[in-house]
Scaffold this active site. Structure first.
Site, PDB file in Angstrom:
ATOM      1  N   ASP A 137     -17.635  31.476 -15.225  1.00  0.00           N
ATOM      2  CA  ASP A 137     -16.370  30.757 -15.447  1.00  0.00           C
ATOM      3  C   ASP A 137     -16.670  29.323 -15.883  1.00  0.00           C
ATOM      4  O   ASP A 137     -16.414  28.363 -15.145  1.00  0.00           O
ATOM      5  CB  ASP A 137     -15.525  30.783 -14.163  1.00  0.00           C
ATOM      6  CG  ASP A 137     -14.172  30.114 -14.359  1.00  0.00           C
ATOM      7  OD1 ASP A 137     -13.725  29.973 -15.515  1.00  0.00           O
ATOM      8  OD2 ASP A 137     -13.554  29.734 -13.338  1.00  0.00           O
ATOM      9  N   CYS A 156     -12.102  29.372 -21.150  1.00  0.00           N
ATOM     10  CA  CYS A 156     -10.823  28.647 -21.121  1.00  0.00           C
ATOM     11  C   CYS A 156     -10.678  27.761 -22.360  1.00  0.00           C
ATOM     12  O   CYS A 156      -9.894  26.819 -22.366  1.00  0.00           O
ATOM     13  CB  CYS A 156     -10.682  27.839 -19.839  1.00  0.00           C
ATOM     14  SG  CYS A 156     -11.989  26.642 -19.593  1.00  0.00           S
ATOM     15  N   ARG A 207      -9.165  35.823  -9.617  1.00  0.00           N
ATOM     16  CA  ARG A 207     -10.106  35.872  -8.482  1.00  0.00           C
ATOM     17  C   ARG A 207      -9.829  37.109  -7.643  1.00  0.00           C
ATOM     18  O   ARG A 207     -10.755  37.813  -7.236  1.00  0.00           O
ATOM     19  CB  ARG A 207      -9.938  34.633  -7.604  1.00  0.00           C
ATOM     20  CG  ARG A 207     -10.458  33.392  -8.249  1.00  0.00           C
ATOM     21  CD  ARG A 207     -10.347  32.196  -7.288  1.00  0.00           C
ATOM     22  NE  ARG A 207     -10.338  30.996  -8.060  1.00  0.00           N
ATOM     23  CZ  ARG A 207      -9.295  30.183  -8.197  1.00  0.00           C
ATOM     24  NH1 ARG A 207      -8.165  30.415  -7.549  1.00  0.00           N
ATOM     25  NH2 ARG A 207      -9.378  29.140  -8.970  1.00  0.00           N
ATOM     26  N   ASN A 220     -28.157  23.763 -13.168  1.00  0.00           N
ATOM     27  CA  ASN A 220     -27.533  23.999 -14.464  1.00  0.00           C
ATOM     28  C   ASN A 220     -27.530  25.516 -14.667  1.00  0.00           C
ATOM     29  O   ASN A 220     -28.583  26.159 -14.594  1.00  0.00           O
ATOM     30  CB  ASN A 220     -28.382  23.302 -15.535  1.00  0.00           C
ATOM     31  CG  ASN A 220     -27.808  23.510 -16.918  1.00  0.00           C
ATOM     32  OD1 ASN A 220     -27.228  24.548 -17.232  1.00  0.00           O
ATOM     33  ND2 ASN A 220     -27.977  22.507 -17.760  1.00  0.00           N
ATOM     34  N   ASP A 232     -23.375  25.745  -9.134  1.00  0.00           N
ATOM     35  CA  ASP A 232     -22.602  24.749  -9.874  1.00  0.00           C
ATOM     36  C   ASP A 232     -23.468  23.494 -10.003  1.00  0.00           C
ATOM     37  O   ASP A 232     -24.403  23.290  -9.228  1.00  0.00           O
ATOM     38  CB  ASP A 232     -21.291  24.414  -9.139  1.00  0.00           C
ATOM     39  CG  ASP A 232     -20.233  23.813 -10.067  1.00  0.00           C
ATOM     40  OD1 ASP A 232     -19.316  24.547 -10.491  1.00  0.00           O
ATOM     41  OD2 ASP A 232     -20.335  22.597 -10.384  1.00  0.00           O
ATOM     42  N   PHE A 235     -20.864  28.714 -12.224  1.00  0.00           N
ATOM     43  CA  PHE A 235     -19.811  27.706 -12.428  1.00  0.00           C
ATOM     44  C   PHE A 235     -18.747  27.917 -11.334  1.00  0.00           C
ATOM     45  O   PHE A 235     -17.570  28.111 -11.608  1.00  0.00           O
ATOM     46  CB  PHE A 235     -19.162  27.820 -13.815  1.00  0.00           C
ATOM     47  CG  PHE A 235     -20.121  27.827 -14.978  1.00  0.00           C
ATOM     48  CD1 PHE A 235     -20.591  26.637 -15.504  1.00  0.00           C
ATOM     49  CD2 PHE A 235     -20.545  29.023 -15.552  1.00  0.00           C
ATOM     50  CE1 PHE A 235     -21.468  26.640 -16.589  1.00  0.00           C
ATOM     51  CE2 PHE A 235     -21.419  29.043 -16.627  1.00  0.00           C
ATOM     52  CZ  PHE A 235     -21.884  27.849 -17.158  1.00  0.00           C
TER      53      PHE A 235
HETATM   54  N1  SAH Z   1     -14.739  29.189 -11.027  1.00  0.00           N
HETATM   55  C1  SAH Z   1     -14.043  28.028 -10.558  1.00  0.00           C
HETATM   56  C2  SAH Z   1     -13.718  27.027 -11.654  1.00  0.00           C
HETATM   57  C3  SAH Z   1     -14.900  26.596 -12.496  1.00  0.00           C
HETATM   58  S1  SAH Z   1     -14.627  25.116 -13.394  1.00  0.00           S
HETATM   59  C4  SAH Z   1     -12.773  28.458  -9.816  1.00  0.00           C
HETATM   60  O1  SAH Z   1     -12.424  29.630  -9.805  1.00  0.00           O
HETATM   61  O2  SAH Z   1     -12.115  27.592  -9.231  1.00  0.00           O
HETATM   62  C5  SAH Z   1     -16.155  24.831 -14.164  1.00  0.00           C
HETATM   63  C6  SAH Z   1     -17.258  24.346 -13.226  1.00  0.00           C
HETATM   64  O3  SAH Z   1     -18.450  24.328 -13.989  1.00  0.00           O
HETATM   65  C7  SAH Z   1     -17.105  22.938 -12.666  1.00  0.00           C
HETATM   66  O4  SAH Z   1     -17.157  23.017 -11.261  1.00  0.00           O
HETATM   67  C8  SAH Z   1     -18.335  22.153 -13.190  1.00  0.00           C
HETATM   68  O5  SAH Z   1     -18.910  21.314 -12.203  1.00  0.00           O
HETATM   69  C9  SAH Z   1     -19.279  23.271 -13.517  1.00  0.00           C
HETATM   70  N2  SAH Z   1     -20.272  23.047 -14.602  1.00  0.00           N
HETATM   71  C10 SAH Z   1     -20.059  22.571 -15.837  1.00  0.00           C
HETATM   72  N3  SAH Z   1     -21.186  22.672 -16.597  1.00  0.00           N
HETATM   73  C11 SAH Z   1     -22.129  23.233 -15.798  1.00  0.00           C
HETATM   74  C12 SAH Z   1     -23.474  23.636 -16.001  1.00  0.00           C
HETATM   75  N4  SAH Z   1     -24.096  23.477 -17.185  1.00  0.00           N
HETATM   76  N5  SAH Z   1     -24.146  24.199 -14.963  1.00  0.00           N
HETATM   77  C13 SAH Z   1     -23.537  24.357 -13.764  1.00  0.00           C
HETATM   78  N6  SAH Z   1     -22.248  24.030 -13.527  1.00  0.00           N
HETATM   79  C14 SAH Z   1     -21.564  23.466 -14.525  1.00  0.00           C
END
Ligand code: SAH
Length: 400
Positions: free
Chosen positions: A304, A344, A220, A283, A256, A235
């Site tokens: 992410d 990941c 980050r 989404n 998200d 995400f």
């Molecule tokens: N970038 C964040 C971690 C992301 S974890 C950080 O730095 O802390 C992945 C995230 O993706 C989760 O919050 C989950 O709610 C979201 N997610 C999963 N599938 C998704 C989708 N299709 N559309 C939007 N969000 C999604």
């Protein structure tokens, strides 16, 4: 509580249980992989979580391991042939793990203090959030050593509380129950911690993993150094990348699917006096398509996503999903825009991820260069011999 420490420390004189590896198992052990599957040992009838002496097919001593009677992973290596595993070694490994973090990240409030096999304690995760610790015992072996581990963490760190986040599904595979419970003191519902100048409210019980995605901490900060102008954090969870980049940027759209994650992102922005982040519940696949169709453009995009490839058999579908979001994101970038793109999924290796990105760039008709290749933060080290411990890829691209 009865603690499974080897005979030499408990005063018992009985020899520890023994397991014998097949020729294939012994080759894997000698090759340095710390996990041995059940098919690779002579069937054994030993208690779940016992510390056992491991022998090769000819009876030669190979070392000590946790034995799991339930998991497909029957052995997790603790030591080689010359070192026995006892309570003193548990303390030594905890100290070494903590010393290392104090060297590389002094004063960092939220970080991983103990990272399982990489720190020589298979299945043990200890994360620090300020004065509080969150612990996960993810193998039957480490579960049996919980009391001495807790005693040593308490002696060494004097935490205000220790919470067990034993709600991880992998515990079931080990024959362990899933639960969230205080182990020491009274863990608060949430903790405020500061990370590189940004204050976060962390929900210790309900947050994903142990509260925050600590493995992205260094990424980050690094990403923020490249990001300017109008940004999209896709995400975003509770806004980690968005919050770090916001102060240097014009605006951030943080997307998200989770309402509660977005509520925390909004609260975190307010807590830091940041007013240029707008959260959107959507989404990401649809959101990127829509942004592309309506020709909205960004100077920087962070992707992410959660692990799309949970196992190697998901790899084709996962590859299509990674390509789709990266292709869409590249199309939505201004010329010279920055793409911070993560995976990941351990099952998708870095070279495969790079190939997907190349295919996405080709289909998007964009020329892209990798300006930095990153991994998980250094408090989540990668154990040589355990490729599974290198799971996070974070690539930073400039897209013309
Ligand atoms: N970038 C964040 C971690 C992301 S974890 C950080 O730095 O802390 C992945 C995230 O993706 C989760 O919050 C989950 O709610 C979201 N997610 C999963 N599938 C998704 C989708 N299709 N559309 C939007 N969000 C999604």
């Amino acid at each position: 509580m009865a603690v499974n420490v080897p005979a030499e420390t408990s005063g018992r004189t009985t020899a520890p249980g023994e397991v014998t590896l097949t020729r294939k198992g012994a080759a894997r052990w000698r090759g340095g992989h710390p996990w041995i599957f059940r098919d690779d040992l002579v069937p054994a009838d030993l208690p779940n979580g016992e510390i056992v002496a491991v022998r090769g097919p000819g009876g030669d001593p190979l070392g000590r391991a946790f034995y799991g009677s339930v998991s497909k992973i029957a052995l997790r290596r603790l030591t080689g042939p010359k070192v026995s595993f006892d309570a003193a070694l548990v303390r030594e490994r905890l100290d070494a793990a903590i010393d290392y973090r104090e060297t590389i990240a002094p004063g960092v409030a939220a970080l991983r203090l103990v990272s399982s096999d990489a720190d020589g304690l298979p299945g043990l995760i200890v994360d620090r959030y300020g004065e509080h610790l969150v612990l996960q015992a993810l193998t039957a072996g480490i579960e049996r050593l919980l009391e001495p581990v807790l005693d040593h963490l308490t002696r060494r760190l004097s935490p205000a509380s220790i919470l067990a986040r034993h709600d991880a599904g992998v515990r079931r595979l080990e024959g362990l129950t899933e639960e969230i419970r205080p182990l020491r003191g009274e863990p608060p519902e949430s903790v405020e911690i500061e990370d590189a100048g940004i204050v976060f409210l962390v929900d210790l019980r309900a947050g994903q993993k142990t509260g925050l995605f600590l493995d992205q901490r260094e990424n980050r900060a690094a990403a923020a150094g490249y990001l300017r102008g109008r940004l999209l954090d896709a995400f975003c969870y509770d806004g980690g990348f968005a919050l770090h980049a916001a102060r240097r940027s014009e605006s951030v759209e943080a997307v998200d699917a989770s309402e509660s994650a977005l509520a925390r992102a909004t609260a975190n922005a307010a807590r830091n006096g940041i007013t240029n982040i707008a959260t959107v519940r959507a989404n990401v696949f649809d959101h990127l398509s829509e942004a592309d169709r309506s020709r909205r453009r960004f100077d920087g995009i962070v992707l992410d996503p959660p692990a799309f490839a949970k196992s190697r058999k998901d790899i084709d579908a996962a590859a299509r999903a990674y390509k789709e979001i990266n292709l869409r994101a590249m199309r939505c970038l201004t010329r010279g825009g920055v793409l911070v793109t993560c995976s990941c999924s351990y099952n998708l290796h870095e070279d495969e991820f790079v190939e997907i990105l190349a295919a996405a760039a080709a289909d998007a008709g964009r020329r892209a260069v990798i300006v930095e290749k990153r991994s998980q933060a250094r408090d989540h080290p990668v154990l040589l011999g355990l490729p599974e411990s290198h799971y996070l890829k974070c690539l930073i691209l400039r897209v013309d």
